[in-house]
Design a protein around this motif. Structure first.
Motif, PDB file in Angstrom:
ATOM      1  N   VAL A 147       0.947  -0.924   0.335  1.00  0.00           N
ATOM      2  CA  VAL A 147       0.064  -0.282  -0.028  1.00  0.00           C
ATOM      3  C   VAL A 147       0.898   1.426  -0.324  1.00  0.00           C
ATOM      4  O   VAL A 147       0.601   2.463  -0.798  1.00  0.00           O
ATOM      5  N   LEU A 148       1.845   1.303   1.098  1.00  0.00           N
ATOM      6  CA  LEU A 148       2.856   2.922   0.947  1.00  0.00           C
ATOM      7  C   LEU A 148       4.004   2.185   0.077  1.00  0.00           C
ATOM      8  O   LEU A 148       4.837   2.731   0.451  1.00  0.00           O
ATOM      9  N   SER A 149       4.466   1.239  -0.590  1.00  0.00           N
ATOM     10  CA  SER A 149       6.112   1.338  -1.445  1.00  0.00           C
ATOM     11  C   SER A 149       5.505   0.475  -2.253  1.00  0.00           C
ATOM     12  O   SER A 149       4.636  -0.516  -2.592  1.00  0.00           O
ATOM     13  N   LYS A 150       5.910   1.314  -3.506  1.00  0.00           N
ATOM     14  CA  LYS A 150       5.596   1.205  -4.705  1.00  0.00           C
ATOM     15  C   LYS A 150       7.166   1.125  -5.646  1.00  0.00           C
ATOM     16  O   LYS A 150       7.968   1.640  -5.809  1.00  0.00           O
ATOM     17  N   GLU A 151       8.074  -0.754  -5.788  1.00  0.00           N
ATOM     18  CA  GLU A 151       8.974  -0.850  -6.945  1.00  0.00           C
ATOM     19  C   GLU A 151       7.978  -1.157  -8.494  1.00  0.00           C
ATOM     20  O   GLU A 151       7.555  -0.964  -8.593  1.00  0.00           O
ATOM     21  N   PHE A 152       9.583  -0.332  -8.849  1.00  0.00           N
ATOM     22  CA  PHE A 152       9.433  -0.480 -11.219  1.00  0.00           C
ATOM     23  C   PHE A 152      10.911  -0.128 -11.274  1.00  0.00           C
ATOM     24  O   PHE A 152      12.019   0.430  -9.874  1.00  0.00           O
ATOM     25  N   PRO A 153      11.425  -0.663 -12.346  1.00  0.00           N
ATOM     26  CA  PRO A 153      12.905  -0.761 -12.371  1.00  0.00           C
ATOM     27  C   PRO A 153      13.680   0.886 -11.805  1.00  0.00           C
ATOM     28  O   PRO A 153      12.665   1.875 -12.768  1.00  0.00           O
TER      29      PRO A 153
END
Length: 325
Positions: A147-153
């Motif tokens: 919910v509070l963290s989004k990883e992406f390349p």
């Protein structure tokens, strides 16, 4: 085994190194939004393809968030519901897709941060194919998507609340989105001003950092966004909404009611007055001055239901003040 560099995975490492040398794209945030942003019914009254032309006054503000723009701090003091959070969401999408790096988005509280993630960020990713490719679904094992963290390349988005000092000093950030700063607490867990704590996260990136502060102002002289706006290279913008009323069969007043006791009257053609905005009407609570009828009024009307007086300003606008009987 990679024959040229001598170890497994060398080609992937070399490709990542080459990609790191690429400059930031020339595409602006508003151009990205027009190409790739799709609004969800969960976060918009007008779902579908995003169009900057619907809020043209936001174009310059959004484009100032582009890495190619020289501004490092963008301060937006605004009225309510004019598109600032949507612009911030577009910026987040742009960063994930085109200019990846660590990003921190701050809402007034942790609870509001969770709501912002569910109502704004999750639909942003779900409705945009280019973002779905880069952010794994939350149900995937070890996806890095919470919910509070989004990883992406090559990047990470952390969403936190201004009332959490731990969240504000958890990571370095190239990009910082501070939303509704006038609603922030004076201090984050007694560790100091949350805006100052959050901005300290960007020092590592120096001139490559970008900070966006947006808020509706509250109390004059105390407002955070007012203070930041005055400190900045201030520019003002205004938006005009013009409604052309085509009057054919209508031959009476059109009342656009604002509240139960306040309305704006638009006069239609054929009523003896020029078509257009005619007067504001406000109800007072038993004013004896109204009942007596001040000498400066244009006219006074006493009906079975109310007593009204009409004031007329130099530009011809009538203001009706009335007391119901």
């Amino acid at each position: 085994m990679d024959e040229q560099l001598g170890f497994d995975g060398a080609e992937e490492l070399n490709r990542a190194w080459r990609e790191g040398l690429l400059p930031d794209p020339a595409l602006t945030v508003s151009q990205w939004a027009d190409r790739h942003r799709v609004l969800s019914p969960r976060d918009s009254a007008e779902p579908g393809r995003y169009r900057t032309d619907r809020t043209p006054y936001m174009r310059a503000i959004a484009d100032a968030l582009s890495p190619s723009h020289p501004a490092r701090r963008v301060v937006f003091m605004k009225s309510a519901q004019v598109g600032a959070t949507t612009a911030g969401s577009n910026w987040i999408g742009y960063v994930i897709h085109h200019a990846p790096g660590p990003m921190l988005a701050v809402q007034p509280t942790v609870e509001l941060a969770k709501r912002f993630s569910r109502q704004r960020i999750e639909p942003l990713i779900a409705e945009s194919p280019v973002l779905r490719e880069r952010v794994k679904p939350a149900r995937a094992r070890d996806s890095g998507n919470t919910v509070l963290s989004k990883e992406f390349p090559a990047g990470l988005l952390v969403i936190t609340g201004a009332n959490s000092a731990v969240g504000l000093r958890s990571m370095p950030a190239r990009y910082l989105f501070l939303d509704e700063v006038d609603a922030y607490p004076p201090s984050a867990d007694e560790e100091g001003d949350p805006v100052a704590l959050a901005e300290a996260r960007t020092r590592t990136f120096s001139w490559r950092s970008k900070v966006f502060l947006a808020s509706t102002p509250t109390i004059h002289g105390v407002s955070r966004i007012e203070r930041e706006f005055v400190r900045s290279a201030s520019r003002t913008t205004s938006s005009a909404v013009v409604t052309e009323v085509q009057v054919c069969e209508v031959r009476s007043l059109k009342l656009n009611r604002i509240t139960a006791t306040c309305f704006v009257a638009i006069v239609a053609a054929g009523t003896g007055s020029a078509a257009g905005l005619h007067h504001f009407s406000l109800e007072l609570e038993g004013s004896p001055a109204i009942a007596r009828g001040p000498n400066s009024v244009e006219r006074r009307i006493d009906t079975a239901t109310k007593i009204s007086v009409f004031l007329k300003d130099p530009d011809g606008m009538r203001i009706e003040l009335f007391v119901p009987k």
